[in-house]
Scaffold this motif. Sequence first.
Motif, PDB file in Angstrom:
ATOM      1  N   LYS A 188      -7.857  -0.700   1.741  1.00 19.94           N
ATOM      2  CA  LYS A 188      -6.479  -0.460   0.656  1.00 19.94           C
ATOM      3  C   LYS A 188      -7.155  -0.812  -0.635  1.00 19.94           C
ATOM      4  O   LYS A 188      -8.309  -0.965  -0.876  1.00 19.94           O
ATOM      5  CB  LYS A 188      -5.919  -2.239   0.963  1.00 19.94           C
TER       6      LYS A 188
ATOM      7  N   GLY B  46      -6.921   3.435  -0.347  1.00 22.75           N
ATOM      8  CA  GLY B  46      -5.367   3.791  -0.768  1.00 22.75           C
ATOM      9  C   GLY B  46      -4.544   3.042   0.170  1.00 22.75           C
ATOM     10  O   GLY B  46      -4.407   3.114   1.496  1.00 22.75           O
ATOM     11  N   SER B  47      -3.567   1.959  -0.490  1.00 25.78           N
ATOM     12  CA  SER B  47      -2.776   1.107   0.348  1.00 25.78           C
ATOM     13  C   SER B  47      -1.616   1.908   0.863  1.00 25.78           C
ATOM     14  O   SER B  47      -1.089   1.522   1.746  1.00 25.78           O
ATOM     15  CB  SER B  47      -2.261   0.250  -0.410  1.00 25.78           C
ATOM     16  N   GLU B  48      -1.460   3.162   0.434  1.00 27.63           N
ATOM     17  CA  GLU B  48      -0.589   4.183   1.191  1.00 27.63           C
ATOM     18  C   GLU B  48      -0.932   4.993   2.488  1.00 27.63           C
ATOM     19  O   GLU B  48      -0.292   5.641   3.074  1.00 27.63           O
ATOM     20  CB  GLU B  48       0.053   5.013   0.312  1.00 27.63           C
ATOM     21  N   LEU B  49      -2.217   4.741   2.670  1.00 26.08           N
ATOM     22  CA  LEU B  49      -2.930   5.621   3.769  1.00 26.08           C
ATOM     23  C   LEU B  49      -2.588   5.006   5.184  1.00 26.08           C
ATOM     24  O   LEU B  49      -2.631   3.837   5.412  1.00 26.08           O
ATOM     25  CB  LEU B  49      -4.488   5.853   3.373  1.00 26.08           C
TER      26      LEU B  49
ATOM     27  N   ASN C 215      -4.089   9.727   6.148  1.00 29.68           N
ATOM     28  CA  ASN C 215      -5.291   9.883   5.523  1.00 29.68           C
ATOM     29  C   ASN C 215      -6.112  11.298   5.881  1.00 29.68           C
ATOM     30  O   ASN C 215      -6.644  11.431   7.092  1.00 29.68           O
ATOM     31  CB  ASN C 215      -6.296   8.744   5.897  1.00 29.68           C
TER      32      ASN C 215
ATOM     33  N   THR D  23       8.469   5.580   5.275  1.00 25.22           N
ATOM     34  CA  THR D  23       8.681   6.193   3.911  1.00 25.22           C
ATOM     35  C   THR D  23       7.652   5.527   2.903  1.00 25.22           C
ATOM     36  O   THR D  23       7.488   4.128   2.828  1.00 25.22           O
ATOM     37  CB  THR D  23      10.150   5.864   3.410  1.00 25.22           C
ATOM     38  N   GLY D  24       6.995   6.233   2.170  1.00 29.80           N
ATOM     39  CA  GLY D  24       6.203   5.895   1.085  1.00 29.80           C
ATOM     40  C   GLY D  24       4.779   5.766   1.591  1.00 29.80           C
ATOM     41  O   GLY D  24       3.611   5.659   0.825  1.00 29.80           O
ATOM     42  N   GLN D  25       4.511   6.082   2.925  1.00 32.56           N
ATOM     43  CA  GLN D  25       3.029   6.283   3.228  1.00 32.56           C
ATOM     44  C   GLN D  25       2.717   7.743   3.706  1.00 32.56           C
ATOM     45  O   GLN D  25       3.476   8.407   3.760  1.00 32.56           O
ATOM     46  CB  GLN D  25       2.931   5.480   4.596  1.00 32.56           C
ATOM     47  N   ILE D  26       1.468   8.009   3.555  1.00 33.87           N
ATOM     48  CA  ILE D  26       0.912   9.168   4.166  1.00 33.87           C
ATOM     49  C   ILE D  26      -0.404   8.976   4.889  1.00 33.87           C
ATOM     50  O   ILE D  26      -1.098   7.858   4.904  1.00 33.87           O
ATOM     51  CB  ILE D  26       0.335   9.959   2.646  1.00 33.87           C
TER      52      ILE D  26
END
Length: 400
Positions: free
Chosen positions: A229, A187-190, A204, A199-202
């Motif tokens: 990613k 996940g590229s947001e991790l 893992n 903002t936009g990330q979380i």
Amino acid sequence: MAVQRGLEEAIAICCDHIQALDSEYLHINDAFMRVAAEDIASPINVPNFDRSSIDGYAISEGDLGKLRTGEPLTLKVIATIQAGSIESKQIRAGETHRIMTGALLPEGCAAVIKQEDVRISGNLIVACGSLKQGENIQRAGHELTAGERVAPKGLVLNAEILERIAACGIENILVHQIPRIYVINTGSELLLPGSPIKTGQIYNSNRSLLSAKVAGSGAIPVLADSIIKDDLQQIVNEIEKATPVSDMIIISGGTGNGVYDLVYNAFEYLNASPLFKGIDITPGKGTSAALFNGKLLYNLSGNPHAAGILFEVLIKPALLKLKGDLFSAREWFDIQLDSPIKKIKPYRRLCQGEMLIEQGSVYAQPVSGNNNPIKNISLILDIRAGQGAKGDMVRAIILN
Ligand SMILES: Nc1nc2c(c(=O)[nH]1)N[C@H]1C(S)=C(S)[C@@H](COP(=O)(O)OP(=O)(O)OC[C@H]3O[C@@H](n4cnc5c(N)ncnc54)[C@H](O)[C@@H]3O)O[C@H]1N2
Ligand code: MOO
């Protein structure tokens, strides 16, 4: 070609493609919670001699008969037998040996009288009351007879079982190797916890979830060094890296049909043999599995709620098989809902639940999704299409 499967079919397909890991001899002190790879039988009688089960006085065959007349019997104490003494002694009528709990019986001993039940006067005792033949005597093989099975193949060796194996004098035990389960989170947001977040990330959280579930199942989690990613080549590289150092690979994220859901593409790129793509259940309907170099590759939903449930119902049975564990499989049982599911749906669903005991009866309280206050999740509930009202009977397994 990979197809969607029912949950039970998916579990069976995965289990059919693996076998228990090889075995190794381990010293008994290192074997806690390992799985026996063969039946373990006692090589000896336990105990291997007739012994006293109390601290008392040994009574000969002839004196036992005299005691039955009801007359007090005076006996001369001629020896004291300590537990551990290997000297074989002989007892004669009119004499007694003081004997300790666990000590070797003298030959000719028909019973042992408790020390509380005799009067002591110098080196004499006065006994009265009747004793049965063999009273307070444990015969050789009283606990286990030579050749008797102590632990079956496939049993997890807990403290009590290890005590029994040790009691037979067995020093080394053949156990299965512990599965190493590689966990990859895509996940590229991790971000890993501890890193500053934008903002936009979380963060893992599946990494912690899955590694704890693996460890809790008695296997060794092996964690990817970093977050992978949503990039085909990165995913492929990580699977190639994971395969030689692990026995099973679990990848979270990328089960959907979005532009960046590339895990299944990585399976195809690697020419992994497809087992299924999609399971006819919610959550986790995008779950897939393949076989790569003899190892199971799972792709679980990125949604931690779904990943946790699918680990429990789909992956756990295969993990137990890899461990060689033949006894810990959880049985589904029927339980009544104590409160309704939020929305009743026309399809089969799995959800987490708590087990409640009310007035001596056991009920299940459904707990939905990730956004609930932390509860003591003790059940996974299998809610059939149209079910979910208070009072409905649903299937459940207990988490351990
Ligand atoms: N058009 C449709 N879109 C979606 C459907 C659908 O049927 N049609 N199904 C939804 C369902 S249900 C799920 S579940 C997800 C499956 O998603 P993926 O397996 O591809 O996972 P992601 O998209 O990567 O993530 C889903 C969700 O979970 C968060 N996530 C991902 N990885 C982690 C992690 N390691 N730790 C914590 N949280 C994680 C991620 O940010 C997303 O919010 O697809 C739906 N879409
Ligand atoms: O299928 Mo998603 O995996 O419902 O949560």
